[in-house]
Write a protein that holds these residues in place. Structure first.
Motif, PDB file in Angstrom:
ATOM      1  N   ASP A 176      26.121  55.455  43.341  1.00 24.02           N
ATOM      2  CA  ASP A 176      27.382  55.423  42.621  1.00 24.02           C
ATOM      3  C   ASP A 176      27.206  55.047  41.147  1.00 24.02           C
ATOM      4  O   ASP A 176      28.184  55.038  40.389  1.00 24.02           O
ATOM      5  CB  ASP A 176      28.340  54.422  43.276  1.00 24.02           C
ATOM      6  CG  ASP A 176      27.779  53.010  43.283  1.00 24.02           C
ATOM      7  OD1 ASP A 176      26.534  52.865  43.344  1.00 24.02           O
ATOM      8  OD2 ASP A 176      28.570  52.053  43.227  1.00 24.02           O
ATOM      9  N   GLN A 177      25.975  54.767  40.704  1.00 19.86           N
ATOM     10  CA  GLN A 177      25.745  54.319  39.335  1.00 19.86           C
ATOM     11  C   GLN A 177      25.331  55.468  38.430  1.00 19.86           C
ATOM     12  O   GLN A 177      24.645  56.395  38.843  1.00 19.86           O
ATOM     13  CB  GLN A 177      24.671  53.226  39.300  1.00 19.86           C
ATOM     14  CG  GLN A 177      25.094  51.959  40.025  1.00 19.86           C
ATOM     15  CD  GLN A 177      24.090  50.840  39.844  1.00 19.86           C
ATOM     16  OE1 GLN A 177      23.093  50.991  39.149  1.00 19.86           O
ATOM     17  NE2 GLN A 177      24.353  49.706  40.467  1.00 19.86           N
ATOM     18  N   GLN A 178      25.765  55.378  37.151  1.00 20.87           N
ATOM     19  CA  GLN A 178      25.312  56.317  36.143  1.00 20.87           C
ATOM     20  C   GLN A 178      24.047  55.782  35.480  1.00 20.87           C
ATOM     21  O   GLN A 178      23.785  54.584  35.494  1.00 20.87           O
ATOM     22  CB  GLN A 178      26.399  56.546  35.090  1.00 20.87           C
ATOM     23  CG  GLN A 178      27.616  57.301  35.602  1.00 20.87           C
ATOM     24  CD  GLN A 178      28.565  57.652  34.469  1.00 20.87           C
ATOM     25  OE1 GLN A 178      28.813  56.838  33.581  1.00 20.87           O
ATOM     26  NE2 GLN A 178      29.110  58.854  34.503  1.00 20.87           N
ATOM     27  N   LEU A 179      23.282  56.669  34.870  1.00 20.50           N
ATOM     28  CA  LEU A 179      22.017  56.308  34.238  1.00 20.50           C
ATOM     29  C   LEU A 179      21.966  56.805  32.804  1.00 20.50           C
ATOM     30  O   LEU A 179      22.535  57.842  32.470  1.00 20.50           O
ATOM     31  CB  LEU A 179      20.835  56.907  35.010  1.00 20.50           C
ATOM     32  CG  LEU A 179      20.670  56.515  36.480  1.00 20.50           C
ATOM     33  CD1 LEU A 179      19.476  57.249  37.077  1.00 20.50           C
ATOM     34  CD2 LEU A 179      20.489  55.012  36.612  1.00 20.50           C
ATOM     35  N   GLU A 180      21.249  56.042  31.969  1.00 21.87           N
ATOM     36  CA  GLU A 180      20.895  56.487  30.618  1.00 21.87           C
ATOM     37  C   GLU A 180      19.380  56.485  30.525  1.00 21.87           C
ATOM     38  O   GLU A 180      18.727  55.493  30.875  1.00 21.87           O
ATOM     39  CB  GLU A 180      21.489  55.571  29.559  1.00 21.87           C
ATOM     40  CG  GLU A 180      21.148  56.012  28.135  1.00 21.87           C
ATOM     41  CD  GLU A 180      21.647  55.040  27.076  1.00 21.87           C
ATOM     42  OE1 GLU A 180      21.910  55.478  25.948  1.00 21.87           O
ATOM     43  OE2 GLU A 180      21.764  53.836  27.385  1.00 21.87           O
ATOM     44  N   LEU A 181      18.791  57.566  30.047  1.00 21.39           N
ATOM     45  CA  LEU A 181      17.343  57.720  29.981  1.00 21.39           C
ATOM     46  C   LEU A 181      16.921  57.754  28.518  1.00 21.39           C
ATOM     47  O   LEU A 181      17.370  58.607  27.743  1.00 21.39           O
ATOM     48  CB  LEU A 181      16.926  59.017  30.683  1.00 21.39           C
ATOM     49  CG  LEU A 181      15.428  59.286  30.834  1.00 21.39           C
ATOM     50  CD1 LEU A 181      14.747  58.205  31.659  1.00 21.39           C
ATOM     51  CD2 LEU A 181      15.211  60.653  31.474  1.00 21.39           C
ATOM     52  N   THR A 182      16.068  56.798  28.106  1.00 17.72           N
ATOM     53  CA  THR A 182      15.574  56.729  26.735  1.00 17.72           C
ATOM     54  C   THR A 182      14.065  56.590  26.750  1.00 17.72           C
ATOM     55  O   THR A 182      13.458  56.346  27.791  1.00 17.72           O
ATOM     56  CB  THR A 182      16.188  55.537  25.978  1.00 17.72           C
ATOM     57  OG1 THR A 182      15.838  54.318  26.657  1.00 17.72           O
ATOM     58  CG2 THR A 182      17.706  55.653  25.913  1.00 17.72           C
ATOM     59  N   ALA A 183      13.434  56.717  25.585  1.00 16.42           N
ATOM     60  CA  ALA A 183      11.971  56.662  25.492  1.00 16.42           C
ATOM     61  C   ALA A 183      11.546  55.818  24.302  1.00 16.42           C
ATOM     62  O   ALA A 183      12.154  55.865  23.223  1.00 16.42           O
ATOM     63  CB  ALA A 183      11.399  58.067  25.354  1.00 16.42           C
ATOM     64  N   LEU A 184      10.485  55.025  24.512  1.00 24.21           N
ATOM     65  CA  LEU A 184       9.816  54.264  23.462  1.00 24.21           C
ATOM     66  C   LEU A 184       8.321  54.438  23.645  1.00 24.21           C
ATOM     67  O   LEU A 184       7.853  54.642  24.756  1.00 24.21           O
ATOM     68  CB  LEU A 184      10.155  52.777  23.560  1.00 24.21           C
ATOM     69  CG  LEU A 184      11.594  52.332  23.292  1.00 24.21           C
ATOM     70  CD1 LEU A 184      11.779  50.880  23.693  1.00 24.21           C
ATOM     71  CD2 LEU A 184      11.940  52.509  21.829  1.00 24.21           C
ATOM     72  N   GLY A 185       7.554  54.331  22.562  1.00 27.36           N
ATOM     73  CA  GLY A 185       6.108  54.393  22.711  1.00 27.36           C
ATOM     74  C   GLY A 185       5.404  54.895  21.468  1.00 27.36           C
ATOM     75  O   GLY A 185       6.028  55.444  20.547  1.00 27.36           O
ATOM     76  N   GLY A 186       4.079  54.697  21.455  1.00 29.09           N
ATOM     77  CA  GLY A 186       3.268  55.057  20.308  1.00 29.09           C
ATOM     78  C   GLY A 186       3.391  56.503  19.861  1.00 29.09           C
ATOM     79  O   GLY A 186       3.493  56.775  18.654  1.00 29.09           O
ATOM     80  N   PRO A 187       3.381  57.490  20.769  1.00 31.34           N
ATOM     81  CA  PRO A 187       3.470  58.888  20.328  1.00 31.34           C
ATOM     82  C   PRO A 187       4.727  59.186  19.510  1.00 31.34           C
ATOM     83  O   PRO A 187       4.716  60.076  18.658  1.00 31.34           O
ATOM     84  CB  PRO A 187       3.481  59.668  21.652  1.00 31.34           C
ATOM     85  CG  PRO A 187       2.726  58.795  22.592  1.00 31.34           C
ATOM     86  CD  PRO A 187       3.110  57.393  22.221  1.00 31.34           C
ATOM     87  N   LEU A 188       5.795  58.448  19.755  1.00 33.40           N
ATOM     88  CA  LEU A 188       7.037  58.653  19.007  1.00 33.40           C
ATOM     89  C   LEU A 188       7.001  57.985  17.635  1.00 33.40           C
ATOM     90  O   LEU A 188       7.884  58.225  16.803  1.00 33.40           O
ATOM     91  CB  LEU A 188       8.226  58.119  19.810  1.00 33.40           C
ATOM     92  CG  LEU A 188       8.460  58.789  21.164  1.00 33.40           C
ATOM     93  CD1 LEU A 188       9.279  57.893  22.064  1.00 33.40           C
ATOM     94  CD2 LEU A 188       9.148  60.135  20.997  1.00 33.40           C
TER      95      LEU A 188
END
Length: 325
Positions: free
Chosen positions: A281-293
């Motif tokens: 029943d939950q919504q999700l937010e997908l984000t990215a962090l890291g050296g390549p960025l």
């Protein structure tokens, strides 16, 4: 006659990072997370000790600070300095005071304890060994845990020089060579077999399984930077964990992505990342962090909807690698 001390509750978390911008010149950034409502304790500059017998004032570069939820403000202070010669230096800053009510720092009087941070670095021969900038910590130093539930935090450290990193759990400081008084590691608050704190020295995963008392805690760890097996630098991150009660039983999202891939420089990496959650029943937010960025040459991109969505959610990681990587 009655006398009393007045303390302006203020500091929550932070660290000192730097970038080498010349043969003997560095640019330092002090990042602090403070209590927004402590207006009288707000700082537009901080004292910075360079480790060569000199000091200066580092000015805040992000206006009056970035206002975040939960009475938190993020501040960036920047200063530059040229040293007299190549050596290892210890730079530091100390600011009164920490916030009040930290359960594991001189409880119940954490408000009287200064907030101290320091970084150690070494100048190399740029002709033969290259430049030397500190690791960058991409994950903010304030995180949230739920009472009785496993907590995992990783600073997401990225070294722009490609140096190796290791992690060491330490006691927070209140001054140079001075530990905060009456410190307890978080798992010493209502200790037991169901309350264990560990730090993986290779990955940087800080795991607390599991908090037994709600409230605010501070944890410090040192990030050690090695080049060809030689220790060059260290950063201390003093972070805050806010343990909340009343969290409903909640399972973490499941992320489907390869743990490790191998490519030849010049190839393009294209990965679809998908996340689902056992709590349907939950919504999700997908984000990215890291050296390549973060790299300057041909940085990676991560495209997604950028907001909370019905699951499953997905994003596309794309990175055209080069020999510089």
């Amino acid at each position: 006659a009655l006398t009393s001390k007045l303390y302006a509750t203020h500091n929550r978390a932070g660290e000192i990072t730097y970038e080498q911008i010349g043969e003997l010149t560095i640019r330092v950034t002090i990042t602090t997370y403070t209590k927004t409502s402590s207006i009288t304790a707000d700082r537009d500059t901080l004292d910075l000790f360079w480790g060569d017998g000199t000091q200066s004032r580092a000015g805040r570069i992000n206006g009056r600070g970035d206002i975040l939820p939960n009475d938190i403000k993020r501040n960036y202070y920047v200063a530059e300095h040229t040293y007299p010669g190549r050596a290892t230096y210890h730079i530091s800053t100390t600011d009164p005071n920490r916030i009040g009510g930290i359960l594991n720092v001189n409880f119940p009087s954490s408000i009287s304890i200064p907030f101290h941070n320091e970084t150690t670095f070494t100048f190399l021969s740029t002709q033969f060994q290259g430049s030397n900038s500190s690791a960058i910590l991409l994950q903010p130093p304030i995180d949230y845990a739920c009472l009785g539930q496993r907590f995992v935090h990783n600073p997401n450290a990225f070294d722009p020089d490609g140096d190796s990193l290791a992690y060491e759990l330490i006691i927070p400081r209140e001054d140079v060579n001075t530990l905060v008084p009456n410190y307890q590691f978080p798992d010493q608050i209502q200790p037991g077999s169901d309350n264990v704190l560990t730090l993986d020295e290779k990955t940087g995963d800080l795991i607390w399984d599991a908090p037994q008392r709600a409230g605010e805690y501070n944890v410090a760890f040192k990030i050690l930077e090695y080049r060809q097996g030689v220790l060059l630098n260290s950063i201390i991150r003093d972070m805050q964990i806010l343990v909340e009660s009343g969290c409903k039983e909640n399972s973490p999202p499941l992320i489907q992505v390869p743990e490790e891939i191998c490519v030849i420089a010049g190839e393009e990496v294209v990965l679809e990342v998908t996340a689902t959650d056992p709590d349907s029943d939950q919504q999700l937010e997908l984000t990215a962090l890291g050296g390549p960025l973060e790299v300057n040459v041909s940085p990676a991109t991560f495209s997604n909807a950028g907001s909370y969505q019905d699951q499953p959610v997905s994003g596309l990681f794309r990175w055209l690698t080069t020999c510089e990587h």
